[in-house]
Design an enzyme around this catalytic site. Structure first.
Site, mmCIF file in Angstrom:
data_model
loop_
_atom_site.group_PDB
_atom_site.id
_atom_site.type_symbol
_atom_site.label_atom_id
_atom_site.label_comp_id
_atom_site.label_asym_id
_atom_site.label_seq_id
_atom_site.Cartn_x
_atom_site.Cartn_y
_atom_site.Cartn_z
ATOM 1 N N ARG A 64 0.823 -1.269 0.071
ATOM 2 C CA ARG A 64 -0.049 -0.080 0.101
ATOM 3 C C ARG A 64 1.018 1.069 -0.112
ATOM 4 O O ARG A 64 2.109 1.321 0.407
ATOM 5 C CB ARG A 64 -0.853 0.123 1.104
ATOM 6 C CG ARG A 64 -2.120 -1.049 1.283
ATOM 7 C CD ARG A 64 -2.814 -0.763 2.678
ATOM 8 N NE ARG A 64 -3.359 0.456 2.646
ATOM 9 C CZ ARG A 64 -3.556 1.060 3.560
ATOM 10 N NH1 ARG A 64 -2.747 0.859 4.603
ATOM 11 N NH2 ARG A 64 -4.035 2.383 3.552
ATOM 12 N N LYS B 18 3.638 -6.890 12.283
ATOM 13 C CA LYS B 18 3.059 -7.222 11.054
ATOM 14 C C LYS B 18 3.509 -8.721 10.522
ATOM 15 O O LYS B 18 4.483 -9.153 10.272
ATOM 16 C CB LYS B 18 3.602 -6.296 9.896
ATOM 17 C CG LYS B 18 2.646 -6.472 8.626
ATOM 18 C CD LYS B 18 2.649 -5.297 7.633
ATOM 19 C CE LYS B 18 2.295 -5.240 6.439
ATOM 20 N NZ LYS B 18 1.809 -4.150 5.621
ATOM 21 N N ARG C 46 -1.341 4.933 13.811
ATOM 22 C CA ARG C 46 -0.046 4.764 14.771
ATOM 23 C C ARG C 46 -0.711 4.956 15.994
ATOM 24 O O ARG C 46 -1.573 5.897 16.253
ATOM 25 C CB ARG C 46 0.931 5.916 14.432
ATOM 26 C CG ARG C 46 1.532 5.734 13.318
ATOM 27 C CD ARG C 46 2.663 4.991 12.832
ATOM 28 N NE ARG C 46 2.933 4.637 11.514
ATOM 29 C CZ ARG C 46 3.974 5.298 10.685
ATOM 30 N NH1 ARG C 46 4.167 6.400 11.377
ATOM 31 N NH2 ARG C 46 3.789 5.128 9.556
HETATM 32 C C1 BTN Z 1 0.807 -3.668 2.451
HETATM 33 O O1 BTN Z 1 0.924 -4.475 3.356
HETATM 34 O O2 BTN Z 1 0.993 -2.783 2.015
HETATM 35 C C2 BTN Z 1 0.411 -4.684 1.307
HETATM 36 C C3 BTN Z 1 1.059 -5.784 0.686
HETATM 37 C C4 BTN Z 1 0.561 -6.813 -0.149
HETATM 38 C C5 BTN Z 1 1.630 -7.793 -0.535
HETATM 39 C C6 BTN Z 1 0.971 -8.746 -1.692
HETATM 40 S S1 BTN Z 1 2.092 -10.067 -2.232
HETATM 41 C C7 BTN Z 1 1.015 -10.644 -3.431
HETATM 42 C C8 BTN Z 1 0.490 -9.363 -4.086
HETATM 43 N N1 BTN Z 1 1.309 -8.958 -5.092
HETATM 44 C C9 BTN Z 1 1.875 -7.611 -4.748
HETATM 45 O O3 BTN Z 1 2.531 -7.000 -5.592
HETATM 46 N N2 BTN Z 1 1.482 -7.120 -3.819
HETATM 47 C C10 BTN Z 1 0.417 -8.124 -2.954
#
Ligand code: BTN
Length: 254
Positions: A52, A117, A252
């Site tokens: 994100r 996380k 946060r």
């Molecule tokens: C976050 O925590 O910011 C979101 C992370 C999301 C990661 C997943 S891995 C599979 C899919 N492909 C990506 O490029 N991102 C999501």
């Protein structure tokens, strides 16, 4: 990982790549034709995994499960409010089924254990070129991270190997998450987020705690009192109850 589906094979179709840039990008750029099943794309390694707010989702060989699900909405569906929270809930339930304790959800959709996380979710909407509205639901779960993995997250990261005596194989974990996704997305499609709001709030990492929301332009502080029927975060502030919509904000502890 191919055996992950088991009896879900009638619902999902699974494609596994040894490597790709990002499973979300692949499904957004080249959605497979609609054969009535929900398409799942998993990669053993992503070279440009996305998170994100423009962040990177790093991967190391064998360190995690990374996959995306192409969820097509029915033509009459409304804007999918609360969808990413529902996905977090499905991941949380799958982890609880494995015996992971203390699974908590950080709005909008980080999955935390002991405040760290464990999993991230990136939901991106896709439409156009004659295709209906669809969501690409990307999920990354840390399974066994290298000891020297440097990940930028304010409270740190954790993996399943640190939470369970025998962590699941990637394929078992994938099957469990997909089964929960199917269950929760069906409830969501028929009854909306309202039906799942209570379950989300039970796992709210910041329930009744003071938090601050970091936005592009300004900062908001207040007490986290939960989420509403659209999945917006509710903050009690000195000026009254404020709704924070999903977007470029991060939460946060104040
Ligand atoms: C976050 O925590 O910011 C979101 C992370 C999301 C990661 C997943 S891995 C599979 C899919 N492909 C990506 O490029 N991102 C999501």
């Amino acid at each position: 990982m191919a055996e992950a589906l088991g009896e879900l094979a009638g619902v999902f179709s699974l494609e596994i790549l040894p490597e790709c840039d990002s499973t979300n990008s692949r499904l957004l750029d080249n959605p497979p034709p609609d054969d009535g099943r929900v398409h799942v794309l998993a990669a053993e390694r992503q070279t440009a995994g996305r998170g994100r707010r423009g962040r990177v989702w790093q991967s190391w060989p064998g360190a995690g499960l990374t996959f995306s699900v192409l969820w097509r909405f029915t033509p009459a569906a409304h804007v999918p409010a609360g969808l990413s929270l529902v996905v977090g809930l499905a991941v949380a339930r799958a982890l609880e089924e494995l015996g992971v304790e203390g699974v908590a959800l950080k709005w909008p959709n980080d999955v935390l254990i002991q405040g760290k996380k464990l999993a991230g979710i990136l939901v991106e909407l896709s439409s156009g070129r004659g295709r209906g509205l669809a969501a690409v639901i990307g999920i990354g779960i840390n399974l066994r991270m290298p000891a020297d993995a440097a990940v930028d997250y304010p409270t740190g990261v954790i993996d399943l190997a640190s939470c369970l005596a025998s962590p699941p194989s990637p394929s078992r974990l994938l099957g469990l998450v997909l089964a929960q996704l199917q269950r929760f997305l069906e409830i969501y499609a028929s009854a909306g987020f309202t039906a799942l709001r209570g379950a989300w709030q039970q796992r709210n990492a910041f329930a009744d705690l003071p938090v601050r929301i970091l936005g592009e332009a300004h900062e908001l502080t207040g007490t986290c009192v939960g989420v509403d029927d659209d999945g917006a975060l509710l903050l009690q502030t000195p000026e009254g109850l404020r709704r924070v919509l999903s977007g470029d904000v991060s939460l946060r502890l104040a």
